[in-house]
Design a protein around this motif. Structure first.
Motif, PDB file in Angstrom:
ATOM      1  N   LEU A 174      -6.977   3.369  -4.720  1.00  0.00           N
ATOM      2  CA  LEU A 174      -8.025   3.149  -4.068  1.00  0.00           C
ATOM      3  C   LEU A 174      -8.754   4.133  -3.550  1.00  0.00           C
ATOM      4  CD1 LEU A 174      -6.485   0.283  -1.720  1.00  0.00           C
ATOM      5  CD2 LEU A 174      -7.939  -0.141  -3.513  1.00  0.00           C
ATOM      6  N   TYR A 175      -8.126   5.204  -3.268  1.00  0.00           N
ATOM      7  CA  TYR A 175      -8.726   6.347  -2.717  1.00  0.00           C
ATOM      8  C   TYR A 175      -7.876   7.798  -3.312  1.00  0.00           C
ATOM      9  CZ  TYR A 175     -10.157  10.168   0.597  1.00  0.00           C
ATOM     10  OH  TYR A 175     -10.374  11.092   1.081  1.00  0.00           O
ATOM     11  N   THR A 176      -8.541   8.662  -3.811  1.00  0.00           N
ATOM     12  CA  THR A 176      -7.863  10.024  -4.129  1.00  0.00           C
ATOM     13  C   THR A 176      -8.590  11.110  -3.490  1.00  0.00           C
ATOM     14  OG1 THR A 176      -7.618   8.982  -6.375  1.00  0.00           O
ATOM     15  CG2 THR A 176      -7.388  11.236  -6.303  1.00  0.00           C
ATOM     16  N   SER A 177      -7.794  12.121  -2.851  1.00  0.00           N
ATOM     17  CA  SER A 177      -8.152  13.096  -2.323  1.00  0.00           C
ATOM     18  C   SER A 177      -7.664  14.568  -2.976  1.00  0.00           C
ATOM     19  CB  SER A 177      -7.867  13.182  -0.782  1.00  0.00           C
ATOM     20  OG  SER A 177      -6.480  13.409  -0.651  1.00  0.00           O
ATOM     21  N   PHE A 178      -8.114  15.432  -3.028  1.00  0.00           N
ATOM     22  CA  PHE A 178      -7.766  16.746  -3.433  1.00  0.00           C
ATOM     23  C   PHE A 178      -7.711  17.989  -2.226  1.00  0.00           C
ATOM     24  CE2 PHE A 178      -8.459  21.074  -5.310  1.00  0.00           C
ATOM     25  CZ  PHE A 178      -7.445  20.966  -5.977  1.00  0.00           C
ATOM     26  N   GLU A 179      -6.605  18.722  -2.148  1.00  0.00           N
ATOM     27  CA  GLU A 179      -6.570  19.594  -0.989  1.00  0.00           C
ATOM     28  C   GLU A 179      -6.378  20.948  -1.943  1.00  0.00           C
ATOM     29  OE1 GLU A 179      -3.377  20.963   2.346  1.00  0.00           O
ATOM     30  OE2 GLU A 179      -4.047  19.007   2.273  1.00  0.00           O
ATOM     31  N   GLY A 190      -4.241  24.458  -8.771  1.00  0.00           N
ATOM     32  CA  GLY A 190      -5.026  24.743  -7.524  1.00  0.00           C
ATOM     33  C   GLY A 190      -5.045  24.046  -6.269  1.00  0.00           C
ATOM     34  N   GLY A 191      -4.253  23.153  -6.430  1.00  0.00           N
ATOM     35  CA  GLY A 191      -3.922  22.760  -4.846  1.00  0.00           C
ATOM     36  C   GLY A 191      -3.086  21.292  -5.000  1.00  0.00           C
ATOM     37  N   LYS A 192      -3.369  20.407  -4.277  1.00  0.00           N
ATOM     38  CA  LYS A 192      -2.494  19.147  -4.244  1.00  0.00           C
ATOM     39  C   LYS A 192      -3.269  17.827  -4.184  1.00  0.00           C
ATOM     40  CE  LYS A 192      -0.594  17.616  -0.106  1.00  0.00           C
ATOM     41  NZ  LYS A 192       0.413  17.644   0.958  1.00  0.00           N
ATOM     42  N   LYS A 193      -3.010  16.890  -4.994  1.00  0.00           N
ATOM     43  CA  LYS A 193      -3.844  15.636  -5.291  1.00  0.00           C
ATOM     44  C   LYS A 193      -3.239  14.479  -4.656  1.00  0.00           C
ATOM     45  CE  LYS A 193      -5.474  12.379  -8.879  1.00  0.00           C
ATOM     46  NZ  LYS A 193      -5.596  12.168 -10.260  1.00  0.00           N
ATOM     47  N   THR A 194      -3.531  13.753  -3.653  1.00  0.00           N
ATOM     48  CA  THR A 194      -2.983  12.530  -3.099  1.00  0.00           C
ATOM     49  C   THR A 194      -3.757  11.193  -3.599  1.00  0.00           C
ATOM     50  OG1 THR A 194      -2.262  13.967  -1.310  1.00  0.00           O
ATOM     51  CG2 THR A 194      -2.678  11.589  -0.689  1.00  0.00           C
ATOM     52  N   THR A 195      -3.016  10.291  -3.848  1.00  0.00           N
ATOM     53  CA  THR A 195      -3.631   9.038  -4.141  1.00  0.00           C
ATOM     54  C   THR A 195      -3.160   7.911  -3.329  1.00  0.00           C
ATOM     55  OG1 THR A 195      -3.979   9.777  -6.465  1.00  0.00           O
ATOM     56  CG2 THR A 195      -4.008   7.325  -6.111  1.00  0.00           C
ATOM     57  N   VAL A 196      -3.938   7.115  -2.714  1.00  0.00           N
ATOM     58  CA  VAL A 196      -3.571   5.770  -1.962  1.00  0.00           C
ATOM     59  C   VAL A 196      -3.864   4.700  -2.790  1.00  0.00           C
ATOM     60  CG1 VAL A 196      -3.844   4.598   0.131  1.00  0.00           C
ATOM     61  CG2 VAL A 196      -3.885   7.095   0.351  1.00  0.00           C
ATOM     62  N   GLY A 197      -2.931   3.803  -2.977  1.00  0.00           N
ATOM     63  CA  GLY A 197      -3.230   2.613  -3.659  1.00  0.00           C
ATOM     64  C   GLY A 197      -2.441   1.431  -3.337  1.00  0.00           C
ATOM     65  N   LEU A 198      -2.597   0.393  -4.125  1.00  0.00           N
ATOM     66  CA  LEU A 198      -2.036  -0.862  -3.990  1.00  0.00           C
ATOM     67  C   LEU A 198      -0.971  -0.980  -4.909  1.00  0.00           C
ATOM     68  CD1 LEU A 198      -4.704  -3.466  -3.879  1.00  0.00           C
ATOM     69  CD2 LEU A 198      -3.560  -2.697  -1.884  1.00  0.00           C
ATOM     70  N   ILE A 199       0.173  -1.821  -4.467  1.00  0.00           N
ATOM     71  CA  ILE A 199       1.290  -2.057  -5.269  1.00  0.00           C
ATOM     72  C   ILE A 199       1.865  -0.889  -6.102  1.00  0.00           C
ATOM     73  CG2 ILE A 199       2.299  -3.428  -7.091  1.00  0.00           C
ATOM     74  CD1 ILE A 199      -0.160  -5.354  -6.865  1.00  0.00           C
ATOM     75  N   ILE A 256       0.875  -1.081  -0.236  1.00  0.00           N
ATOM     76  CA  ILE A 256       0.002   0.133   0.012  1.00  0.00           C
ATOM     77  C   ILE A 256       1.082   1.290   0.039  1.00  0.00           C
ATOM     78  CG2 ILE A 256      -1.711   1.458   1.447  1.00  0.00           C
ATOM     79  CD1 ILE A 256      -2.797  -1.281   2.365  1.00  0.00           C
ATOM     80  N   GLY A 257       0.720   1.967  -1.101  1.00  0.00           N
ATOM     81  CA  GLY A 257       1.563   3.334  -1.003  1.00  0.00           C
ATOM     82  C   GLY A 257       0.593   4.520  -1.152  1.00  0.00           C
TER      83      GLY A 257
END
Length: 63
Positions: A55-60, A32-41, A23-24
């Motif tokens: 698995l999950y993406t967020s935007f700040e 306009g901001g910062k994108k964070t992605t959490v995922g497998l492998i 999990i990385g």
């Protein structure tokens, strides 16, 4: 059964020693901001965070 367990252990050990993680997390600035992605492998040595199975993406939003 013992052979399948040995193969799984060898695969996990190879993944741990190669720099891959199960999990990385990858953060990158976008317009306009910062994108964070959490995922497998996730492979940390590749600059854009891929190959990754997201698995999950967020935007700040930036200020």
């Amino acid at each position: 059964m013992q052979k399948s367990i040995a193969v799984m252990l060898a695969a996990v050990a190879a993944m741990m020693f190669s720099g891959c993680v199960a999990i990385g997390r990858h953060s990158a600035p976008v317009e306009g901001g910062k994108k964070t992605t959490v995922g497998l492998i996730s492979v940390e040595s590749i600059g854009d965070g891929y190959p990754m199975i997201p698995l999950y993406t967020s935007f700040e939003q930036g200020k």
